[in-house]
Structure formats: C-alpha cells, structure tokens
Design an enzyme around this catalytic site. Structure first.
Site, short mmCIF file in Angstrom:
data_model
loop_
_atom_site.label_atom_id
_atom_site.label_comp_id
_atom_site.label_asym_id
_atom_site.label_seq_id
_atom_site.Cartn_x
_atom_site.Cartn_y
_atom_site.Cartn_z
N TYR A 55 3.28 1.38 -8.13
CA TYR A 55 2.66 1.65 -9.44
C TYR A 55 2.70 3.15 -9.80
O TYR A 55 1.86 3.62 -10.57
CB TYR A 55 1.21 1.15 -9.44
CG TYR A 55 1.08 -0.34 -9.71
CD1 TYR A 55 1.67 -0.92 -10.83
CD2 TYR A 55 0.33 -1.16 -8.86
CE1 TYR A 55 1.54 -2.29 -11.09
CE2 TYR A 55 0.18 -2.52 -9.13
CZ TYR A 55 0.80 -3.08 -10.25
OH TYR A 55 0.67 -4.43 -10.51
N ARG A 98 -0.23 -15.88 -18.09
CA ARG A 98 -1.46 -15.14 -18.41
C ARG A 98 -2.21 -15.79 -19.56
O ARG A 98 -3.45 -15.83 -19.56
CB ARG A 98 -1.12 -13.68 -18.72
CG ARG A 98 -0.71 -12.87 -17.49
CD ARG A 98 -0.10 -11.55 -17.90
NE ARG A 98 0.15 -10.64 -16.78
CZ ARG A 98 0.90 -9.55 -16.88
NH1 ARG A 98 1.48 -9.24 -18.02
NH2 ARG A 98 1.08 -8.77 -15.82
N ASN A 138 -4.76 -10.00 -13.95
CA ASN A 138 -3.91 -10.83 -14.81
C ASN A 138 -2.85 -11.60 -14.03
O ASN A 138 -1.78 -11.92 -14.55
CB ASN A 138 -3.32 -9.98 -15.94
CG ASN A 138 -2.51 -8.81 -15.39
OD1 ASN A 138 -2.30 -8.70 -14.19
ND2 ASN A 138 -2.05 -7.94 -16.28
N HIS A 160 2.63 -9.83 -11.43
CA HIS A 160 3.46 -8.68 -11.81
C HIS A 160 4.90 -9.15 -11.97
O HIS A 160 5.40 -9.93 -11.17
CB HIS A 160 3.42 -7.60 -10.72
CG HIS A 160 4.48 -6.55 -10.91
ND1 HIS A 160 4.30 -5.48 -11.75
CD2 HIS A 160 5.74 -6.44 -10.41
CE1 HIS A 160 5.41 -4.75 -11.76
NE2 HIS A 160 6.30 -5.30 -10.95
N GLU A 218 12.01 -1.84 -7.52
CA GLU A 218 10.92 -2.57 -6.87
C GLU A 218 11.43 -3.50 -5.76
O GLU A 218 10.77 -3.66 -4.73
CB GLU A 218 10.13 -3.35 -7.94
CG GLU A 218 9.40 -2.39 -8.89
CD GLU A 218 8.81 -3.08 -10.11
OE1 GLU A 218 8.90 -4.32 -10.23
OE2 GLU A 218 8.25 -2.36 -10.97
O1 CDP Z 1 1.82 -5.79 -15.63
P1 CDP Z 1 2.40 -5.28 -16.93
O2 CDP Z 1 3.77 -4.67 -16.76
O3 CDP Z 1 2.33 -6.30 -18.02
O4 CDP Z 1 1.41 -4.11 -17.42
P2 CDP Z 1 1.42 -2.53 -17.14
O5 CDP Z 1 1.13 -1.87 -18.43
O6 CDP Z 1 2.65 -2.12 -16.40
O7 CDP Z 1 0.15 -2.33 -16.20
C1 CDP Z 1 0.20 -2.66 -14.83
C2 CDP Z 1 -1.07 -3.38 -14.47
O8 CDP Z 1 -2.17 -2.47 -14.58
C3 CDP Z 1 -1.45 -4.54 -15.39
O9 CDP Z 1 -0.74 -5.71 -15.10
C4 CDP Z 1 -2.94 -4.67 -15.09
O10 CDP Z 1 -3.16 -5.33 -13.85
C5 CDP Z 1 -3.33 -3.20 -14.93
N1 CDP Z 1 -3.89 -2.61 -16.16
C6 CDP Z 1 -5.25 -2.41 -16.27
O11 CDP Z 1 -6.00 -2.72 -15.34
N2 CDP Z 1 -5.77 -1.85 -17.41
C7 CDP Z 1 -4.98 -1.46 -18.43
N3 CDP Z 1 -5.49 -0.92 -19.53
C8 CDP Z 1 -3.59 -1.67 -18.34
C9 CDP Z 1 -3.07 -2.25 -17.18
MG MG Z 2 4.40 -3.01 -15.74
#
Ligand code: CDP
Ligand code: MG
Length: 142
Positions: A55, A109, A119, A122, A133
C-alpha cells in the site's frame, strides 16, 4: 498471432473481513464464474512491512494507519487470477467501487460490503500495479 495464447494476470486479495465473514468461496467463486482462472493462492497474515510495500502509494493519507492495521489483523487470501486480456479491469468491474455504499448492485462490494475500509477485496488497479503486486507476493510468477 495465430496459435499464440494470450493471457493476462492480476492480483486479488480477500481482505481479513472477507476471511472472517466466511466469504472466500463467494468472492473467488464470482471471479471463477466469470471465467478467470486461479493460478496461485495463499492464505496468510501479512506483516506490517509487507502491507506497507503493498500500500506504498497510500502513505500520508488520513486512512493509511487504519488500513495497515486492518489488512494485518488476520489472515488474507492472496490470489493470482488469469484471463484473456486486461484481467485487472475485469476484476475491478466485478469488485465494484471502493466505497461499498456507491458500488453497484451485482458487484462484490455492492452486494456484500457496507464499510469504506472493510470492503472485502483488493484488486490491482492497472497492468503495472498487477505486475508490481504479483512480484511482492509471488516472486516466482513475476
Ligand atoms: O481498493 P481500491 O483500489 O478500490 O481503493 P484505494 O483507493 O486504492 O484504497 C485502498 C484501500 O484503502 C481501500 O480498498 C479501503 O480498504 C481503504 N480506504 C479507506 O479505508 N478509506 C478511504 N477513504 C479510502 C480507502
Ligand atoms: Mg487501489
């Protein structure tokens, strides 16, 4: 090219909430039902160092510390899936929007999650992310 079998791989993680809620089968089942093939899988609890590499792009965000705590709190299922082309995009479509409250019905989701952090799953967000990754979790496949 005639006779050339094109495949494309991406990384999927069933997050700790998905394992805790006994949703591994449903989540992987939806990817398989689409026709994607599981080529590698491992159930393990990530250490903080690995989570931070995975991350890295989120360092400094308000949700970063909570995200690392969440993703390391228990076992995750790390999966490499394979499809004919742009597999990362196919997976992201099946997974749905980051915020489950905005994710379309019919997506993982949209149907099964209601928390922005927790959610369920990943999926790599580009071909480049998929390559990066996969190399973190399954170096022998990189
Ligand atoms: O997983 P995805 O690529 O859809 O989202 P991301 O923007 O890459 O963010 C990674 C992960 O961080 C998310 O899947 C959520 O678990 C978490 N997250 C969060 O806790 N709060 C946010 N405002 C945005 C993301
Ligand atoms: Mg992401």
């Amino acid at each position: 090219m005639l006779g050339c079998i094109v495949v494309d791989r991406t990384l999927v993680i069933v997050k700790p909430d998905g394992v805790e809620r006994r949703l591994i089968g449903q989540i992987v089942g939806r990817l398989e039902a689409k026709g994607l093939r599981v080529v590698a899988a491992e159930l393990r609890t990530l250490d903080a160092a690995t989570a931070e590499v995975h991350y890295a792009e989120h360092v400094g965000r308000s949700y970063y510390d909570g995200l690392v705590s969440f993703i390391t709190r228990g076992p995750v299922l790390i999966v490499v899936v394979e499809g004919p082309a742009e597999t990362w995009k196919v997976v992201r479509t099946i997974v749905g929007a980051t915020n489950p409250l905005e994710a379309a019905p019919g997506t993982i989701r949209g149907d099964l999650a209601s928390d922005l952090r927790e959610n369920l799953v990943h999926g790599s967000d580009s071909a480049e992310s998929a390559q990066r990754e996969i190399a973190i979790f399954f170096p022998r496949l990189a």
